[in-house]
Design an enzyme around this catalytic site. Sequence first.
Site, PDB file in Angstrom:
ATOM      1  N   HIS A   1      56.966  37.038-178.268  1.00 31.20           N
ATOM      2  CA  HIS A   1      57.756  37.861-177.331  1.00 31.20           C
ATOM      3  C   HIS A   1      57.136  37.745-175.940  1.00 31.20           C
ATOM      4  O   HIS A   1      55.909  37.658-175.811  1.00 31.20           O
ATOM      5  CB  HIS A   1      57.770  39.319-177.796  1.00 31.20           C
ATOM      6  CG  HIS A   1      58.750  40.160-177.046  1.00 31.20           C
ATOM      7  ND1 HIS A   1      58.491  40.634-175.778  1.00 31.20           N
ATOM      8  CD2 HIS A   1      59.992  40.591-177.356  1.00 31.20           C
ATOM      9  CE1 HIS A   1      59.539  41.325-175.357  1.00 31.20           C
ATOM     10  NE2 HIS A   1      60.458  41.307-176.301  1.00 31.20           N
TER      11      HIS A   1
ATOM     12  N   GLY B   1      66.250  45.771-177.609  1.00 35.65           N
ATOM     13  CA  GLY B   1      65.094  46.621-177.414  1.00 35.65           C
ATOM     14  C   GLY B   1      65.498  48.050-177.120  1.00 35.65           C
ATOM     15  O   GLY B   1      65.853  48.828-178.008  1.00 35.65           O
TER      16      GLY B   1
ATOM     17  N   SER C   1      68.550  43.279-172.356  1.00 29.40           N
ATOM     18  CA  SER C   1      69.493  44.286-171.838  1.00 29.40           C
ATOM     19  C   SER C   1      70.792  44.371-172.639  1.00 29.40           C
ATOM     20  O   SER C   1      71.831  44.734-172.087  1.00 29.40           O
ATOM     21  CB  SER C   1      69.812  44.044-170.356  1.00 29.40           C
ATOM     22  OG  SER C   1      68.675  44.298-169.566  1.00 29.40           O
TER      23      SER C   1
ATOM     24  N   GLU D   1      65.388  34.893-174.867  1.00 33.24           N
ATOM     25  CA  GLU D   1      65.306  36.125-174.079  1.00 33.24           C
ATOM     26  C   GLU D   1      64.822  35.796-172.669  1.00 33.24           C
ATOM     27  O   GLU D   1      63.602  35.690-172.445  1.00 33.24           O
ATOM     28  CB  GLU D   1      64.312  37.094-174.726  1.00 33.24           C
ATOM     29  CG  GLU D   1      64.701  37.546-176.100  1.00 33.24           C
ATOM     30  CD  GLU D   1      64.037  38.867-176.430  1.00 33.24           C
ATOM     31  OE1 GLU D   1      64.756  39.875-176.531  1.00 33.24           O
ATOM     32  OE2 GLU D   1      62.806  38.903-176.546  1.00 33.24           O
TER      33      GLU D   1
HETATM   34  P1  PGA Z   1      65.764  45.019-174.088  1.00 28.06           P
HETATM   35  O1  PGA Z   1      64.577  44.278-174.861  1.00 28.06           O
HETATM   36  O2  PGA Z   1      66.938  45.014-175.017  1.00 28.06           O
HETATM   37  O3  PGA Z   1      65.188  46.391-173.878  1.00 28.06           O
HETATM   38  O4  PGA Z   1      65.998  44.266-172.862  1.00 28.06           O
HETATM   39  C1  PGA Z   1      64.755  43.071-175.507  1.00 28.06           C
HETATM   40  C2  PGA Z   1      63.392  42.625-175.960  1.00 28.06           C
HETATM   41  O5  PGA Z   1      62.464  42.687-175.167  1.00 28.06           O
HETATM   42  O6  PGA Z   1      63.199  42.245-177.088  1.00 28.06           O
END
Ligand code: PGA
Length: 249
Positions: free
Chosen positions: A96, A228, A207, A164
């Site tokens: 990540h 997230g 997001s 991501e």
């Molecule tokens: P987010 O996180 O949906 O809060 O942007 C995604 C992630 O970091 O795995």
Amino acid sequence: MTTFCILNWKSYPASADDIRPLCGVLASWREVVSSGTIIICPPTTLIDDTQACKKEDARLASVVVGAQYLDADAKTGGLTPAMLRASGATAALIGHSDRRTQSGETNADVRAAWQQAVAHDILPIVCVGQHAPDASFAELREQVCGAFEGASATDIAQCVIAYEPVWAISTTPGARVEEPQDIVRAIQVIRETLQGAQPHAVLYGGSVTGATVGSVLGSGVVDGVLVGRASASPESLKELLDALTPFFS
Ligand code: PGA
């Protein structure tokens, strides 16, 4: 292909009291939507409590519990595949961007971790994503090449890849979900870089919310989403799951 939704609770829930309402929302949804693959990645200290919620509610029986990271080797503060298996968890996020940035995880660390995960029958969810928009996708290509250097098509078939883009992750100031056409291009780049090898699944994260998941999955190039912040409060989780329902039939 099954649709995936990974719920990365990050460090938003602090205690078992925080995760019970989340499990309750998920259980109500699973009562009516039982297909697809749902993987919860709770904070490490709450893996056991998440397993307990799952055991207590038959509607959660098919939900997979995973971890937010994995270390190939023993170290202070580490989480090895053997530790994870002993907790009953069977999936893990690997590489990540938070871990790459804050813990200095390298492509070699990512490679060693997914190899160890596969060896221990843990589903690796290998995260890749460039820090800034870049038409050449040089950083993305380098991450994919580095993470899968020397891997066979059979190895890659055992890994989920989560794309991501770092600027889209909700903890980045000004973050917003990437446009569908940009997701399409990035996924093309990942697939080109893999030279025909087919990952177990390819996901998008950054997001994603109930309001945006339709456009992400509507891009037609991903098998699911990694969520997230929106997965970590009962209200936003319910909105997300409701919006996911048509994609899980
Ligand atoms: P987010 O996180 O949906 O809060 O942007 C995604 C992630 O970091 O795995």
